[in-house]
Design a protein around this motif. Structure first.
Motif, PDB file in Angstrom:
ATOM      1  N   ILE A   1       0.870  -1.187   0.000  1.00  0.00           N
ATOM      2  CA  ILE A   1       0.000   0.000   0.000  1.00  0.00           C
ATOM      3  C   ILE A   1       0.905   1.234   0.000  1.00  0.00           C
ATOM      4  CG2 ILE A   1      -1.787   1.271   1.236  1.00  0.00           C
ATOM      5  CD1 ILE A   1      -2.751  -1.366   2.401  1.00  0.00           C
ATOM      6  N   ILE A   2       0.703   2.091  -0.982  1.00  0.00           N
ATOM      7  CA  ILE A   2       1.512   3.313  -1.094  1.00  0.00           C
ATOM      8  C   ILE A   2       1.043   4.344  -0.082  1.00  0.00           C
ATOM      9  CG2 ILE A   2       2.189   5.176  -2.690  1.00  0.00           C
ATOM     10  CD1 ILE A   2       3.093   2.397  -3.647  1.00  0.00           C
ATOM     11  N   GLY A   3      -0.267   4.392   0.129  1.00  0.00           N
ATOM     12  CA  GLY A   3      -0.820   5.355   1.085  1.00  0.00           C
ATOM     13  C   GLY A   3      -2.330   5.337   1.034  1.00  0.00           C
ATOM     14  N   LEU A   4      -2.923   6.074   1.977  1.00  0.00           N
ATOM     15  CA  LEU A   4      -4.381   6.239   1.992  1.00  0.00           C
ATOM     16  C   LEU A   4      -4.682   7.689   1.617  1.00  0.00           C
ATOM     17  CD1 LEU A   4      -5.225   4.394   5.346  1.00  0.00           C
ATOM     18  CD2 LEU A   4      -5.327   3.478   3.019  1.00  0.00           C
ATOM     19  N   PHE A   5      -5.645   7.862   0.724  1.00  0.00           N
ATOM     20  CA  PHE A   5      -5.952   9.190   0.202  1.00  0.00           C
ATOM     21  C   PHE A   5      -7.430   9.504   0.428  1.00  0.00           C
ATOM     22  CE2 PHE A   5      -2.099   7.788  -1.665  1.00  0.00           C
ATOM     23  CZ  PHE A   5      -1.337   8.932  -1.838  1.00  0.00           C
ATOM     24  N   GLN A   6      -7.746  10.781   0.419  1.00  0.00           N
ATOM     25  CA  GLN A   6      -9.115  11.202   0.758  1.00  0.00           C
ATOM     26  C   GLN A   6     -10.117  10.776  -0.316  1.00  0.00           C
ATOM     27  OE1 GLN A   6      -9.647  12.576   3.853  1.00  0.00           O
ATOM     28  NE2 GLN A   6      -7.469  12.073   4.021  1.00  0.00           N
ATOM     29  N   LYS A   7     -11.166  10.102   0.137  1.00  0.00           N
ATOM     30  CA  LYS A   7     -12.243   9.700  -0.765  1.00  0.00           C
ATOM     31  C   LYS A   7     -13.279  10.830  -0.714  1.00  0.00           C
ATOM     32  CE  LYS A   7     -15.283   5.654  -1.483  1.00  0.00           C
ATOM     33  NZ  LYS A   7     -15.790   6.184  -2.713  1.00  0.00           N
ATOM     34  N   SER A   8     -13.025  11.835  -1.517  1.00  0.00           N
ATOM     35  CA  SER A   8     -13.766  13.094  -1.377  1.00  0.00           C
ATOM     36  C   SER A   8     -15.129  13.024  -2.054  1.00  0.00           C
ATOM     37  CB  SER A   8     -12.942  14.234  -1.979  1.00  0.00           C
ATOM     38  OG  SER A   8     -11.607  14.163  -1.510  1.00  0.00           O
ATOM     39  N   ASN A   9     -15.927  14.059  -1.781  1.00  0.00           N
ATOM     40  CA  ASN A   9     -17.275  14.129  -2.360  1.00  0.00           C
ATOM     41  C   ASN A   9     -17.606  15.568  -2.754  1.00  0.00           C
ATOM     42  OD1 ASN A   9     -17.851  15.483   0.002  1.00  0.00           O
ATOM     43  ND2 ASN A   9     -18.713  13.682   1.016  1.00  0.00           N
ATOM     44  N   ALA A  10     -18.869  15.786  -3.095  1.00  0.00           N
ATOM     45  CA  ALA A  10     -19.287  17.102  -3.607  1.00  0.00           C
ATOM     46  C   ALA A  10     -19.061  18.220  -2.588  1.00  0.00           C
ATOM     47  CB  ALA A  10     -20.754  17.050  -4.014  1.00  0.00           C
ATOM     48  N   GLU A  11     -19.152  17.866  -1.307  1.00  0.00           N
ATOM     49  CA  GLU A  11     -18.934  18.900  -0.294  1.00  0.00           C
ATOM     50  C   GLU A  11     -17.486  19.413  -0.345  1.00  0.00           C
ATOM     51  OE1 GLU A  11     -20.628  17.562   3.445  1.00  0.00           O
ATOM     52  OE2 GLU A  11     -19.576  19.198   4.483  1.00  0.00           O
ATOM     53  N   ASP A  12     -16.555  18.494  -0.531  1.00  0.00           N
ATOM     54  CA  ASP A  12     -15.143  18.912  -0.655  1.00  0.00           C
ATOM     55  C   ASP A  12     -14.952  19.762  -1.909  1.00  0.00           C
ATOM     56  OD1 ASP A  12     -14.212  17.286   1.610  1.00  0.00           O
ATOM     57  OD2 ASP A  12     -14.743  15.603   0.312  1.00  0.00           O
ATOM     58  N   VAL A  13     -15.623  19.349  -2.979  1.00  0.00           N
ATOM     59  CA  VAL A  13     -15.531  20.113  -4.232  1.00  0.00           C
ATOM     60  C   VAL A  13     -16.035  21.534  -3.998  1.00  0.00           C
ATOM     61  CG1 VAL A  13     -16.499  20.328  -6.566  1.00  0.00           C
ATOM     62  CG2 VAL A  13     -15.688  18.105  -5.750  1.00  0.00           C
ATOM     63  N   ASN A  14     -17.176  21.640  -3.316  1.00  0.00           N
ATOM     64  CA  ASN A  14     -17.735  22.981  -3.067  1.00  0.00           C
ATOM     65  C   ASN A  14     -16.761  23.852  -2.278  1.00  0.00           C
ATOM     66  OD1 ASN A  14     -20.026  22.223  -4.382  1.00  0.00           O
ATOM     67  ND2 ASN A  14     -21.212  21.785  -2.535  1.00  0.00           N
ATOM     68  N   ARG A  15     -16.127  23.245  -1.290  1.00  0.00           N
ATOM     69  CA  ARG A  15     -15.161  24.010  -0.483  1.00  0.00           C
ATOM     70  C   ARG A  15     -13.981  24.468  -1.339  1.00  0.00           C
ATOM     71  NH1 ARG A  15     -14.604  20.106   4.750  1.00  0.00           N
ATOM     72  NH2 ARG A  15     -16.730  20.343   5.479  1.00  0.00           N
ATOM     73  N   ALA A  16     -13.510  23.549  -2.187  1.00  0.00           N
ATOM     74  CA  ALA A  16     -12.342  23.872  -3.022  1.00  0.00           C
ATOM     75  C   ALA A  16     -12.689  24.974  -4.028  1.00  0.00           C
ATOM     76  CB  ALA A  16     -11.861  22.616  -3.748  1.00  0.00           C
ATOM     77  N   VAL A  17     -13.885  24.880  -4.606  1.00  0.00           N
ATOM     78  CA  VAL A  17     -14.274  25.908  -5.592  1.00  0.00           C
ATOM     79  C   VAL A  17     -14.463  27.248  -4.880  1.00  0.00           C
ATOM     80  CG1 VAL A  17     -15.970  26.610  -7.321  1.00  0.00           C
ATOM     81  CG2 VAL A  17     -15.343  24.200  -7.124  1.00  0.00           C
ATOM     82  N   GLU A  18     -15.058  27.213  -3.700  1.00  0.00           N
ATOM     83  CA  GLU A  18     -15.240  28.443  -2.928  1.00  0.00           C
ATOM     84  C   GLU A  18     -13.878  29.092  -2.650  1.00  0.00           C
ATOM     85  OE1 GLU A  18     -16.725  31.530  -1.347  1.00  0.00           O
ATOM     86  OE2 GLU A  18     -17.983  30.031  -2.341  1.00  0.00           O
ATOM     87  N   SER A  19     -12.916  28.257  -2.283  1.00  0.00           N
ATOM     88  CA  SER A  19     -11.572  28.763  -1.989  1.00  0.00           C
ATOM     89  C   SER A  19     -10.939  29.373  -3.249  1.00  0.00           C
ATOM     90  CB  SER A  19     -10.739  27.599  -1.437  1.00  0.00           C
ATOM     91  OG  SER A  19      -9.419  27.709  -1.808  1.00  0.00           O
ATOM     92  N   ALA A  20     -11.051  28.668  -4.364  1.00  0.00           N
ATOM     93  CA  ALA A  20     -10.460  29.173  -5.615  1.00  0.00           C
ATOM     94  C   ALA A  20     -11.157  30.456  -6.061  1.00  0.00           C
ATOM     95  CB  ALA A  20     -10.576  28.104  -6.705  1.00  0.00           C
ATOM     96  N   LYS A  21     -12.465  30.499  -5.819  1.00  0.00           N
ATOM     97  CA  LYS A  21     -13.224  31.680  -6.239  1.00  0.00           C
ATOM     98  C   LYS A  21     -12.842  32.895  -5.390  1.00  0.00           C
ATOM     99  CE  LYS A  21     -17.915  33.248  -7.000  1.00  0.00           C
ATOM    100  NZ  LYS A  21     -19.257  33.151  -6.450  1.00  0.00           N
TER     101      LYS A  21
END
Ligand code: NAD
Length: 494
Positions: free
Chosen positions: A33-53
């Motif tokens: 196993i190389i690592g565990l990564f975030q299994k993200s969803n629409a809420e994470d997307v919304n936060r990321a877009v809000e941040s970029a905006k």
């Protein structure tokens, strides 16, 4: 316990709102196993877009040469980290070390190249048809950009999108492929270390449906820059069309090498080996078809298959490995299904066509270099993108026929011809319908300062790389400055 990696949103490394992670495993050794990564969803997307905006206005006004200084710092750090990042990349996606080194190098080259644009970003000035009036055009950023990338070039392809997007003043949400999130984390971390203001670059890991789709559909995303399969690209284009968004698509290929009767055969064989089996055939520019003149076919097939048989499958970290693993089990099954399809269609399987169980390959997704002969141009193995170490050889009787075969597919990315005859080379350059044509070289070897992309179902008219990348990530704005002090009307209206 494997390391846990997080999303990068608004300048911070954060967990997904889902509270879930996914595993990233080494395709050369499923137990690792190389690592565990975030299994993200629409809420994470919304936060990321809000941040970029929320950082878009600041970044748009940040002087372009200063944006570029950050990119230069990223490129310098990449040079220092090249070896470590190449090893991480080989572990997570399998290609041999010298190729993952090349992948990181391409990101270095692209980041430097595009940073140079910080002091160019040229527009045009031109005379007005009216007196005391000045005209010019300038590039302006598009806004908030979604960068969605595949796994086969885990750092190079993200750099083709992120670096030009940033230097032109856009803010970005990066969604990497789920098979290669570690290389994405490695790359993004450098932007943080280089002092990129928070929110300008965000990264959200997860699946295409849980992260990619909500990202594309988000009302504040102005541009989707996508590289991946034509099937997914079609969805991206459809979604973007409904929302009237700009999208640039870099998609699949079914590339061919032509070997003419006057070719330097040894050179052509080298090229066909590199094009067919380099990166285990998992390149959009892989040479999965060789179109060979009947006068040279026997000799070519015999020498080419001997060379291919001698290639050693194995862990890409080992120095004597030629061919690494296939990326994952479903892709391995797909490659093997195409072997069955080829046999069923009546092509002759010359070598390979089976899983590789050599010593050291027991725990990975290894497939033997595979060559089909007696292939008809219309067979599925000659038409569809296999994305594995499978080469179909098609025999022809003339240059015209060869070019016709090369063009008879739904894709149109890369192509190549081996010939010593300058006349034939020029005919091929003129008549092959593809984004890229190489003369006496394989279908692989793009350089970052030239346009990269394809025709037909490989692309939708954009070109990454070169100055053409700037056209993806900017809008043109035309400026008229009237200093006459009176109302002047164009088109001779009095
Ligand atoms: P893919 O199309 O399966 O996935 C590409 C990306 O799209 C991934 O990040 C994936 O998670 C995401 N995605 C999947 N479904 C989605 C959806 N419904 N909405 C939004 N995003 C979604 O491709 P892949 O298997 O990662 O990569 C291999 C393909 O990429 C091959 O077809 C290859 O030819 C192509 N490719 C093209 C180029 C090029 O420049 N033309 C370069 C490299 C790879």
């Amino acid at each position: 316990m494997p390391s846990i990696y997080k999303n990068f949103i608004n300048g911070e490394w954060v967990e997904s709102a889902s509270g879930k992670t996914f595993e990233n495993r080494n395709p050369a050794n499923k137990d690792e196993i190389i690592g565990l990564f975030q299994k993200s969803n629409a809420e994470d997307v919304n936060r990321a877009v809000e941040s970029a905006k929320s950082s878009a206005e600041m970044w748009r006004k940040f002087p372009a040469p200063k944006r570029a200084e950050i990119l230069y710092r990223v490129a310098e750090m990449l040079i220092k980290k090249k070896e470590d990042f190449a090893r991480d990349m080989t572990r997570e996606m399998g290609k041999v070390l010298k190729e993952t080194g090349g992948d990181v190098q391409e990101a270095i080259d692209m980041t430097y190249y595009v940073a140079g644009e910080g002091r160019r970003l040229f527009g045009d000035t031109t005379p007005s048809e009216l007196p005391n009036k000045f005209c010019m055009s300038v590039r302006i950023p598009v806004g908030v950009v979604a960068a969605i990338t595949p796994w086969n070039f885990p750092m190079a392809i993200p750099s083709w999108k992120i670096a030009p997007a940033l230097v032109t003043g856009n803010t970005v949400i990066f969604k990497p492929a789920s098979d290669t999130p570690l290389s994405a984390v490695n790359f993004v971390k450098l932007f943080e270390d280089a002092g990129l203001p928070k929110g300008v670059l965000n990264m959200v890991t997860g699946t295409g449906t849980e992260v990619g789709e909500p990202l594309i559909l988000h009302k504040d995303i102005k541009l989707v820059s996508f590289t991946g399969s034509s099937d997914v690209g079609r969805f991206v284009a459809t979604d973007c069309a409904h929302k009237m968004k700009r999208c640039s698509l870099e998609m699949g290929g079914k590339n061919a090498i032509i070997v003419m009767d006057d070719a330097n055969l040894d050179l052509a064989i080298e090229g066909a080996i590199w094009g067919g089996f380099g990166t285990t055939g998992q390149r959009c520019t892989a040479a999965s078809r060789v179109v060979v003149h009947k006068l040279k076919a026997k000799e070519f097939i015999s020498k080419f298959s001997e060379r291919a048989k001698a290639l050693k499958c194995g862990d890409g970290l080992l120095p004597d490995t030629d061919v690494g693993p296939i990326i994952n089990e479903s892709q391995l099954n797909k490659v093997h299904d195409y072997t069955k399809t080829g046999k069923g269609e009546g092509a002759k399987l010359l070598i390979g066509g089976e899983l590789c169980t050599d010593k050291g390959c027991e725990k990975g997704y290894f497939y033997k270099p595979t060559i089909f002969v007696d292939v008809d141009r219309n067979m599925r193995i000659a038409q569809e993108e296999i994305f594995g170490p499978t080469v179909s050889i098609i025999t022809v009787g003339s240059l015209d026929e060869a070019i016709d075969v090369v063009n008879s597919i739904k894709y149109g990315l890369s192509s190549s011809i081996y010939t010593q005859d300058v006349n034939k080379a020029f005919v091929a350059m003129r008549d092959i319908y593809a984004g890229i044509t190489y003369i006496n070289s394989s279908t692989i070897g793009a350089e970052v300062h030239l346009p990269f992309g394809g025709v037909n179902q490989t692309g939708n008219g954009h070109r990454e790389g070169g100055t053409t990348a700037l056209d993806i990530f900017t809008e043109w704005k035309t400026l008229y400055i009237d200093y006459s002090g009176r109302l002047q009307k164009a088109q001779s209206i009095e």
